[in-house]
Design an enzyme around this catalytic site. Structure first.
Site, PDB file in Angstrom:
ATOM      1  CE1 TYR A   8      -3.931   2.221   0.760  1.00 34.46           C
ATOM      2  CE2 TYR A   8      -2.413   3.322   2.246  1.00 34.46           C
ATOM      3  CZ  TYR A   8      -3.602   3.303   1.557  1.00 34.46           C
ATOM      4  OH  TYR A   8      -4.471   4.362   1.662  1.00 34.46           O
ATOM      5  CG  ASN A  56       4.623   0.025   2.322  1.00 33.59           C
ATOM      6  OD1 ASN A  56       5.075   1.159   2.364  1.00 33.59           O
ATOM      7  ND2 ASN A  56       3.325  -0.230   2.390  1.00 33.59           N
ATOM      8  CB  SER A  74       2.235  -6.078   8.217  1.00 29.25           C
ATOM      9  OG  SER A  74       3.337  -6.096   7.348  1.00 29.25           O
ATOM     10  N   GLY A  75       0.666  -7.066   5.314  1.00 28.86           N
ATOM     11  CA  GLY A  75       0.571  -8.228   4.438  1.00 28.86           C
ATOM     12  C   GLY A  75       1.963  -8.746   4.136  1.00 28.86           C
ATOM     13  CB  SER A  96       2.317  -5.106   2.974  1.00 28.51           C
ATOM     14  OG  SER A  96       0.996  -4.962   3.429  1.00 28.51           O
TER      15      SER A  96
END
Length: 372
Positions: free
Chosen positions: A146, A218, A290-291, A252
């Protein structure tokens, strides 16, 4: 120019400050040290001032990773995935879980452009390798993180044309890092980050294999930043992020692990599971928003991966009891790739005056013996 110390554009990498890392890097210290793997980017930066959806400011892009040369992209690569925290997307993951393989390029971009890069890959394939999808379905891998704090993410500025440009630009050799491609608008530990890469050479039974890692980074809170075991977050409380608009916690990390070592799908999943250990060494703790999604693939065993019907397929593989040095390589290269994404970077101001500082180079120079 030493590619271990500088990116192709001359930006510093972590090793230029004498930051010590374990293991032996490949010639370019990049995922492209794995033979046949190539990387391309398109970076979109335009506009300043207040957000006007559809117009900008724009701070985004797309990254393309080709696991094989273009002519061989239809040949699957054995693969495995691991989601340490599933607040994200990686398309094609169900097929990878089912059969332990994928084919075609990988793209990485911002969260709201993930579908565009997936579909854009199919459009590109219909031109670049039409026979590969003429009578077969296509399930390419596309991933995202993102960038809405800096970028007009709802303006959908990444187009099919940008995807094609990134795929066409994919090349071997040293890889640019920092605010480039899909990593353009990304933030790590409250500092500007984005795209980073690293590699390790593993000597097994007299054969040299390469493990390369590419990250779109990120994630993380400033207080947790750790550099080679040094808890640096408290010392680096300044400079702060400036929030013209409130910053949502939507961090993420996507990591792609490539190797030319022969592994079976279950072993590649095991490699993907070691990526979080490298993330943790930098201070990443896998927070709720967080992915953290990781893909590992091997370019070895192409005949087995594409085996035809009607006869037994045979594949070489490193025994599980000998896999530990490859785990080391994944952890080491992941940690360094994340730090490279931060070091090879500069301050960035995006939408609504939102400002993200770069990791201070003066602090690095004071705290590590400069290598050059």
């Amino acid at each position: 120019m030493n590619p271990h110390l500088r990116t192709p554009a001359g930006k510093p990498r972590a090793r230029s400050f004498g930051i010590p890392f374990g293991g032996e890097p490949g010639p370019w210290n990049a995922i492209t040290d794995v033979p046949g793997v190539s990387v391309g980017f398109v970076t979109l930066v335009s506009g300043d001032g207040p957000l006007k959806i559809g117009h900008g400011p724009v701070r985004t892009g797309v990254t393309a990773i080709l696991p094989r040369p273009v002519k061989d992209l239809a040949t699957p690569v054995f693969s495995g995935i691991f989601s340490a925290n599933g607040n994200g997307e990686l398309t094609g993951s169900h097929l990878i879980e089912e059969i332990g393989a994928f084919n075609f390029p990988i793209t990485i971009t911002n969260t709201h452009s993930c579908g565009v890069t997936r579909d854009g890959t199919l459009r590109w394939l219909s031109r670049a390798l039409p026979e590969a999808i003429e009578s077969a379905w296509g399930l390419p891998v596309a991933a995202e993180t993102y960038d809405g704090f800096l970028n007009d993410i709802n303006g959908h500025h990444v187009t099919f044309e940008h995807v094609a440009q990134a795929l066409d630009a994919a090349a071997s050799g040293p890889v640019e890092e920092g605010s480039i491609g899909g990593g353009t608008g990304m933030i790590t530990f409250g500092f500007k980050a984005g795209s980073g890469t690293s590699s390790r050479v593993v000597d097994w039974q007299g054969q040299k294999f390469t493990v390369g890692v590419f990250v779109q980074s990120n994630f993380g809170k400033r207080r947790n930043l750790t550099i080679r075991g040094r808890r640096a977050g408290d010392e680096l409380a300044e400079p702060k992020i400036v929030e013209g608009t409130p910053r949502a916690e939507k961090g993420s990390i996507i990591a792609i692990v490539a190797t030319d070592a022969p592994f079976l799908p279950h072993q590649l999943k095991r490699l993907a599971r070691r990526v979080p250990l490298g993330v943790a060494m930098t201070g990443g703790l896998g927070y709720h928003s967080s992915g953290d999604i990781f893909l590992a693939f091997s370019t070895a065993n192409p005949e087995a991966a594409a085996a035809p019907s009607g006869k037994l397929a045979r594949a070489d593989y490193v025994p599980d009891v000998d896999i530990d040095p490859f785990f080391d390589a994944v952890v080491q290269a992941t940690e360094e790739a994340i730090l490279n994404s931060m070091v090879a970077n500069e301050d960035m101001t995006g939408r609504d005056g939102n400002f993200v500082p770069a990791l201070p180079k003066a602090w690095l120079a004071r705290n590590f013996p400069t290598a050059g």
